[in-house]
Design an enzyme around this catalytic site. Structure first.
Site, PDB file in Angstrom:
ATOM      1  N   GLU A 466      10.182   1.211   0.235  1.00  0.00           N
ATOM      2  CA  GLU A 466      10.855   0.337  -0.757  1.00  0.00           C
ATOM      3  C   GLU A 466      10.430  -1.128  -0.607  1.00  0.00           C
ATOM      4  O   GLU A 466      11.241  -2.043  -0.723  1.00  0.00           O
ATOM      5  CB  GLU A 466      12.381   0.506  -0.672  1.00  0.00           C
ATOM      6  CG  GLU A 466      12.809   1.889  -1.121  1.00  0.00           C
ATOM      7  CD  GLU A 466      14.291   2.048  -1.355  1.00  0.00           C
ATOM      8  OE1 GLU A 466      14.973   1.059  -1.648  1.00  0.00           O
ATOM      9  OE2 GLU A 466      14.756   3.195  -1.241  1.00  0.00           O
TER      10      GLU A 466
HETATM   11  C1  LIG Z   1       9.118   8.413   5.042  1.00  0.00           C
HETATM   12  C2  LIG Z   1       8.511   7.840   3.817  1.00  0.00           C
HETATM   13  C3  LIG Z   1       9.182   7.948   2.603  1.00  0.00           C
HETATM   14  C4  LIG Z   1       8.610   7.440   1.440  1.00  0.00           C
HETATM   15  N1  LIG Z   1       9.224   7.655   0.228  1.00  0.00           N
HETATM   16  C5  LIG Z   1       8.570   7.308  -0.910  1.00  0.00           C
HETATM   17  C6  LIG Z   1       9.075   7.677  -2.200  1.00  0.00           C
HETATM   18  O1  LIG Z   1      10.145   8.270  -2.312  1.00  0.00           O
HETATM   19  N2  LIG Z   1       8.341   7.368  -3.288  1.00  0.00           N
HETATM   20  C7  LIG Z   1       7.161   6.708  -3.210  1.00  0.00           C
HETATM   21  O2  LIG Z   1       6.552   6.454  -4.232  1.00  0.00           O
HETATM   22  N3  LIG Z   1       6.663   6.311  -2.013  1.00  0.00           N
HETATM   23  C8  LIG Z   1       7.328   6.611  -0.868  1.00  0.00           C
HETATM   24  N4  LIG Z   1       6.820   6.264   0.349  1.00  0.00           N
HETATM   25  C9  LIG Z   1       5.639   5.427   0.401  1.00  0.00           C
HETATM   26  C10 LIG Z   1       5.957   4.019   0.883  1.00  0.00           C
HETATM   27  O3  LIG Z   1       6.614   3.331  -0.129  1.00  0.00           O
HETATM   28  C11 LIG Z   1       4.623   3.397   1.323  1.00  0.00           C
HETATM   29  O4  LIG Z   1       4.358   3.926   2.606  1.00  0.00           O
HETATM   30  C12 LIG Z   1       4.662   1.902   1.339  1.00  0.00           C
HETATM   31  O5  LIG Z   1       4.696   1.420   0.037  1.00  0.00           O
HETATM   32  C13 LIG Z   1       3.435   1.325   2.032  1.00  0.00           C
HETATM   33  O6  LIG Z   1       2.274   1.910   1.550  1.00  0.00           O
HETATM   34  P1  LIG Z   1       1.211   2.519   2.575  1.00  0.00           P
HETATM   35  O7  LIG Z   1       1.943   3.338   3.564  1.00  0.00           O
HETATM   36  O8  LIG Z   1       0.126   3.158   1.806  1.00  0.00           O
HETATM   37  O9  LIG Z   1       0.676   1.250   3.361  1.00  0.00           O
HETATM   38  P2  LIG Z   1      -0.486   0.269   2.887  1.00  0.00           P
HETATM   39  O10 LIG Z   1      -0.207  -0.229   1.516  1.00  0.00           O
HETATM   40  O11 LIG Z   1      -1.789   0.896   3.161  1.00  0.00           O
HETATM   41  O12 LIG Z   1      -0.253  -0.925   3.899  1.00  0.00           O
HETATM   42  C14 LIG Z   1      -0.556  -0.848   5.293  1.00  0.00           C
HETATM   43  C15 LIG Z   1      -0.080  -2.128   5.942  1.00  0.00           C
HETATM   44  O13 LIG Z   1      -0.716  -3.254   5.313  1.00  0.00           O
HETATM   45  C16 LIG Z   1       0.266  -4.141   4.773  1.00  0.00           C
HETATM   46  N5  LIG Z   1      -0.242  -4.698   3.516  1.00  0.00           N
HETATM   47  C17 LIG Z   1      -0.646  -4.037   2.413  1.00  0.00           C
HETATM   48  N6  LIG Z   1      -1.031  -4.900   1.460  1.00  0.00           N
HETATM   49  C18 LIG Z   1      -0.871  -6.133   1.965  1.00  0.00           C
HETATM   50  C19 LIG Z   1      -1.093  -7.450   1.462  1.00  0.00           C
HETATM   51  N7  LIG Z   1      -1.536  -7.672   0.218  1.00  0.00           N
HETATM   52  N8  LIG Z   1      -0.824  -8.491   2.265  1.00  0.00           N
HETATM   53  C20 LIG Z   1      -0.327  -8.302   3.521  1.00  0.00           C
HETATM   54  N9  LIG Z   1      -0.111  -7.096   4.046  1.00  0.00           N
HETATM   55  C21 LIG Z   1      -0.368  -6.011   3.280  1.00  0.00           C
HETATM   56  C22 LIG Z   1       1.504  -3.282   4.587  1.00  0.00           C
HETATM   57  O14 LIG Z   1       2.688  -4.039   4.598  1.00  0.00           O
HETATM   58  C23 LIG Z   1       1.422  -2.344   5.762  1.00  0.00           C
HETATM   59  O15 LIG Z   1       1.932  -2.970   6.901  1.00  0.00           O
HETATM   60  C24 LIG Z   1       7.382   6.762   1.510  1.00  0.00           C
HETATM   61  C25 LIG Z   1       6.721   6.635   2.745  1.00  0.00           C
HETATM   62  C26 LIG Z   1       7.267   7.183   3.877  1.00  0.00           C
HETATM   63  C27 LIG Z   1       6.504   7.085   5.162  1.00  0.00           C
END
Ligand SMILES: Cc1cc2nc3c(=O)[nH]c(=O)nc-3n(C[C@H](O)[C@H](O)[C@H](O)COP(=O)(O)OP(=O)(O)OC[C@H]3O[C@@H](n4cnc5c(N)ncnc54)[C@H](O)[C@@H]3O)c2cc1C
Length: 654
Positions: A466
Site C-alpha cells: 500500500e
Molecule cells: C504480502 C504482500 C501483499 C501484497 N498485496 C498486494 C495486493 O493486494 N495488490 C497489489 O496490487 N499488490 C500487492 N502487493 C505488492 C506490493 O504493493 C508491492 O510489493 C509494492 O508496491 C512494492 O513493489 P515491489 O515489491 O515490486 O518493489 P519495487 O517497486 O521493485 O521496489 C523495491 C525497492 O525500491 C524502492 N523504490 C522503488 N521505486 C523507487 C523510487 N522511485 N525511489 C526510491 N525508491 C524506490 C521501493 O520502495 C522498495 O524498497 C503485495 C506484496 C506483498 C509482499
C-alpha cells in the site's frame, strides 16, 4: 490571536493555491493538466522515469486550494486551529459503532486462535463466515447496500481491535474493504455497479485489488496486462497476469488495473491505465499460484492469469484512463487502515513489555528498573500515544470531510508502520530469548504463549505494501514542493517557450519577495490559551519550526533547482521533520482533549511531553543532516558497488 506578522488571508490563499506559471493549452484534443504540463521538466529524464512521472502527474488531483494542516507545514504556515480543539469521535458516532465493536472484540478473544492460524497458514472458514455475518466485511458500506454504514473512525477502531489480535484476519478484512471492491466503488462507482456489487461484498464475497505485476511494483507505468476494447466497444478483452494479489485465493471479485489503448494528449501519446471489476468465475480467469511469506502466513495471496477475459464496459470503474487516479484516490483514505491496525498491535506490544519489565527480575531488580529497558518502554509508550492521536485525528477529519487529507494519511501510514516495526523489534529485545521463541514452543514448556516473534514477522510487510516507505516519502515530498513548483517550476522547464519561462521568473520573484522574508519572522501557534502550559511550548515550537522547515526547503530548491527531485535523502529529511511536527501537534491537541474528558492530567502530560521531547530530538537530527551528511559519497559508493567494484566485500563468503 494570529500574529499580526502573518500574511493577510488573500496572500495565504495565493501561497497555498498559486496558479502555475506556464503554458495554457490551446491545441485541440484533450487539454493536459496544468500541474503535469508546466511544473516539472521531464525532457531530460530517462524514458522510464519520464513515463512513470507523467502518468503519476496525470493521475494526480491538484491539492485543495488551501492545502491541509500537514501540507501547509512545508510552506511555513501553521494552521493549528484546523486540528485544535481535537476532532474527537462524536458520542453519537461512538454509540453507533459500539455494538459491532463489542461483538468483534468478544469474537476475536473467544473464537479466533491467531497462533493456530499462523501455524497452519489457514483461516478457518467458520471465522470468515462469522465475520461476514457480523458485518465486518462491510463496515463502511452504506446500509442500503447491506453494510453497517459506519464511519471511518469506527472502521479504524475495528482495524485497531483486529491489529491487536491477528494480522492475517486484519489483512483479509482490510485488503477487502480498503483497496478491494468496496472503497473504489463507494468513491467512483455508478449506481448500477454499487447495486450489483456492494451487497455481494458486504455480506458474502471477499474482494481483492490487483495492480502489481513482475515489472510493475512501485512503478505502475510498467504494467503490461492489457484490456483491449472489442470492435463494437461494448466490452474489453483482458490478457496478462497479476502478482501478489492479497485475498485472491478466497476472492469472488477483483478490482483489476489494466493498460488500455494509449491516448493522444497535446500531440503526444500517453499511457492509459483503467480500473475494472472482474468476477473470479468468469471464463479465462485462473488462479495459478499461492504465494507464501515470512509473516502473514495465512494470507490468501497469489498470482492470477487472465486469458481473453471478456469484461463488459459497464464494469469499468470511472472513465477509461482513470485507473491510477482511482487507485491513488482509493488509497488516500484506504491507507488509514494500516496505521489504525498498527495502533492496536503497538498497544498490545507495549502491554506485553509493561508486564514483563515489571515481572522479570535480573541483577536483583525488575528489568524495567534498568535504564536501558526503561528507555525502550518509555519510547514505546510515547509513540503509541502519538500514533493513536495522529491516526484517529485524521480519521475524524475524513468523517467530517475536512478537506484534502492525502498528506496526513500518507504521514500516518509511513510513520505508524515504521514506528510499529521499531516497537516490535524493541519488544523482542525486552522479552529477551522469550521474544525470539515461538508461542507454541513457550506453551510447550509451560510458559505463557506470548507471540512477539509472530508480531514482528507479521508487521514487517506494512512498510512495503500500500505504498512503500520510500514511495510515501516521494509522494509527500511531491505535494510539499507543489506550491513552489507552481510558482517557479516553469523557470527550469526547458520544454516551455522562453516567454513563458521569463514570465515565471517575474511572477516567482514577486511571490518570493513577499513570502521569503516572512519565513524569518517569529510567530506563535495562534489561539492556544486552553492548552496546558507544558504543551504550549511544544506547539509554539512546532509553529516556529514549520517556518524553519519552509526556509530549508526553499534553500534546497535554490541550491539544486530542477535536480532537487533526485535528492531523495535530503527530501526525506524534510518529510521526516514535517511528519514529526504533525505528530507533535496532533499529540498536544489529543492530550488537551483527554484532560478535558477527565483523564489524569499528570499521566496524559507525562506521555505527551515525553513524546514531544523525543520527536524534537529526531527533528534536530533531521535538520543536522540537511547541512552535513554523506549522501553524495554514499550514492557514489553504491554506484561503484553496482558496477562490481569493492570485491573485498565479497571475499570469504559461501
Ligand atoms: C504480502 C504482500 C501483499 C501484497 N498485496 C498486494 C495486493 O493486494 N495488490 C497489489 O496490487 N499488490 C500487492 N502487493 C505488492 C506490493 O504493493 C508491492 O510489493 C509494492 O508496491 C512494492 O513493489 P515491489 O515489491 O515490486 O518493489 P519495487 O517497486 O521493485 O521496489 C523495491 C525497492 O525500491 C524502492 N523504490 C522503488 N521505486 C523507487 C523510487 N522511485 N525511489 C526510491 N525508491 C524506490 C521501493 O520502495 C522498495 O524498497 C503485495 C506484496 C506483498 C509482499
Amino acid at each position: 490571536m494570529k500574529s499580526p506578522l502573518e500574511a493577510p488571508e488573500k496572500q495565504i490563499a495565493e501561497e497555498t493555491s498559486v496558479k502555475p506559471a506556464g503554458r495554457t493549452d490551446s491545441s485541440g484534443g484533450e487539454a493536459e493538466k496544468p500541474a503535469a504540463a508546466s511544473v516539472i521538466d521531464t525532457s531530460k529524464m530517462s524514458k522510464g522515469k519520464r513515463e512513470a512521472l507523467e502518468l503519476a502527474e496525470a493521475s494526480r488531483d491538484p491539492l485543495d486550494d488551501r492545502g491541509s494542516f500537514a501540507s501547509n507545514l512545508f510552506i511555513g504556515r501553521y494552521d493549528f486551529e484546523r486540528i485544535y480543539p481535537y476532532l474527537a469521535q462524536t458520542d453519537e458516532d461512538r454509540a453507533k459503532g459500539e455494538p459491532f465493536l463489542n461483538e468483534l472484540r468478544n469474537y476475536l478473544r473467544e473464537h479466533v486462535d491467531a497462533d493456530e492460524i499462523d501455524r497452519t497458514g489457514e483461516i478457518p472458514q467458520k471465522n470468515i463466515d462469522d465475520l461476514f455475518a457480523m458485518g465486518a466485511f462491510g463496515v463502511k458500506i452504506p446500509t442500503q447496500y447491506g453494510g453497517l454504514g459506519l464511519s471511518q473512525v469506527n472502521y479504524g477502531r475495528a482495524a485497531m481491535l483486529l491489529g491487536s489480535w491477528d494480522a492475517n484476519l486484519t489483512a483479509l478484512v482490510s485488503a477487502h474493504q480498503s483497496i478491494g471492491v468496496p472503497q473504489p466503488l463507494l468513491l467512483f462507482g455508478t449506481e448500477d455497479q454499487k447495486q450489483r456489487y456492494l451487497p455481494r461484498v458486504a455480506r458474502k464475497e471477499i474482494s481483492a485489488f490487483a495492480l502489481t505485476e513482475w515489472n510493475a511494483g512501485s512503478d505502475p507505468a510498467n504494467m503490461s496486462l492489457r484490456a483491449d476494447p472489442t470492435e463494437d466497444g461494448s466490452a474489453f478483452i483482458m490478457n496478462g497476469e497479476k502478482l501478489w494479489c492479497t485475498n485472491l485465493i478466497k476472492a469472488g471479485v477483483l478490482v483489476v488495473m489494466a493498460k488500455t489503448p494509449p491516448k493522444i494528449v497535446n500531440g503526444k501519446e500517453r499511457k492509459q491505465i483503467t480500473a475494472f471489476i472482474v468476477d473470479v468465475d468468469w471464463p479465462g480467469v485462473e488462479i495459478t499460484y499461492r504465494c507464501r511469506f515470512m509473516g502473514l502466513r495465512a494470507l490468501y495471496n497469489g498470482i492470477v492469469k487472465f486469458t481473453n477475459v471478456r469484461v463488459p464496459r459497464e464494469n469499468m470503474i470511472a472513465k477509461e484512463g482513470q485507473g491510477l487516479k482511482v487507485a491513488l484516490t482509493t488509497l488516500n483514505t484506504g491507507r488509514l487502515t494500516i496505521p489504525a491496525a498498527c495502533v492496536g498491535l503497538s498497544k498490545r506490544l507495549l502491554e506485553i513489555c509493561r508486564k514483563w519489565s515489571a515481572e522479570r527480575v535480573q541483577w536483583g531488580v525488575p528489568i524495567g528498573k534498568h535504564y536501558a529497558i526503561a528507555g525502550k518502554v518509555a519510547e514505546m509508550a510515547g509513540n503509541v500515544f502519538a500514533m493513536e492521536a495522529m491516526t484517529f485525528l485524521t480519521s475524524a477529519m475524513v468523517d467530517r470531510k475536512a478537506g484534502d487529507l492525502r498528506i496526513e494519511t500518507a504521514m500516518c501510514k509511513m510513520w505508524a508502520t515504521e514506528t510499529t516495526w521499531r516497537i516490535a523489534d524493541e519488544a523482542m529485545q525486552v522479552r529477551g530469548g522469550r521474544g525470539y521463541e515461538t508461542a507454541e514452543s513457550l506453551a510447550g514448556r509451560g510458559e505463557e504463549a506470548i507471540p512477539v516473534e509472530r508480531f514482528l514477522r507479521d508487521c514487517r510487510i506494512n512498510m512495503i505494501f500500500e505504498g512503500s516507505s520510500e514511495i510515501m516519502r516521494l509522494f509527500i515530498a511531491r505535494e510539499a514542493l507543489d506550491p513552489h513548483l507552481k510558482v517557479g517550476g516553469a523557470i527550469f522547464n526547458t520544454t516551455l517557450p522562453k516567454s513563458d519561462r521569463l514570465k515565471a521568473v517575474f511572477s516567482s520573484g514577486k511571490f518570493y519577495a513577499g513570502w521569503y522574508p516572512r519565513q524569518w519572522l517569529p510567530n506563535g501557534a495562534g489561539k492556544i490559551d486552553n492548552l496546558p502550559a507544558p504543551l504550549r511550548k511544544h506547539v509554539n515550537y512546532a509553529a516556529a519550526t514549520s517556518k524553519k522547515l519552509a526556509r530549508g526547503l526553499f534553500h534546497a530548491m535554490a541550491r539544486f533547482g530542477p535536480k532537487l527531485d533526485r535528492e531523495q535523502l535530503l527530501l526525506s529529511r524534510f518529510v521526516g521533520i514535517a511528519t514529526e511536527l504533525f505528530a507533535i501537534s496532533a499529540t498536544c491537541s489529543y492530550a488537551q482533549w483527554l484532560i478535558a474528558q477527565g483523564k489524569s492530567r499528570e499521566e496524559v502530560l507525562s506521555l505527551a511531553e515525553y513524546f514531544c521531547r523525543s520527536a524534537r530530538m529526531r527533528i534536530d537530527h533531521h535538520f543536522a543532516g540537511t547541512s552535513r551528511n554523506a549522501d553524495k559519497r554514499g550514492y557514489d559508493l553504491t554506484q561503484d558497488l553496482l558496477a562490481g567494484k569493492h570485491a573485498v566485500l565479497r571475499d570469504g563468503i559461501v
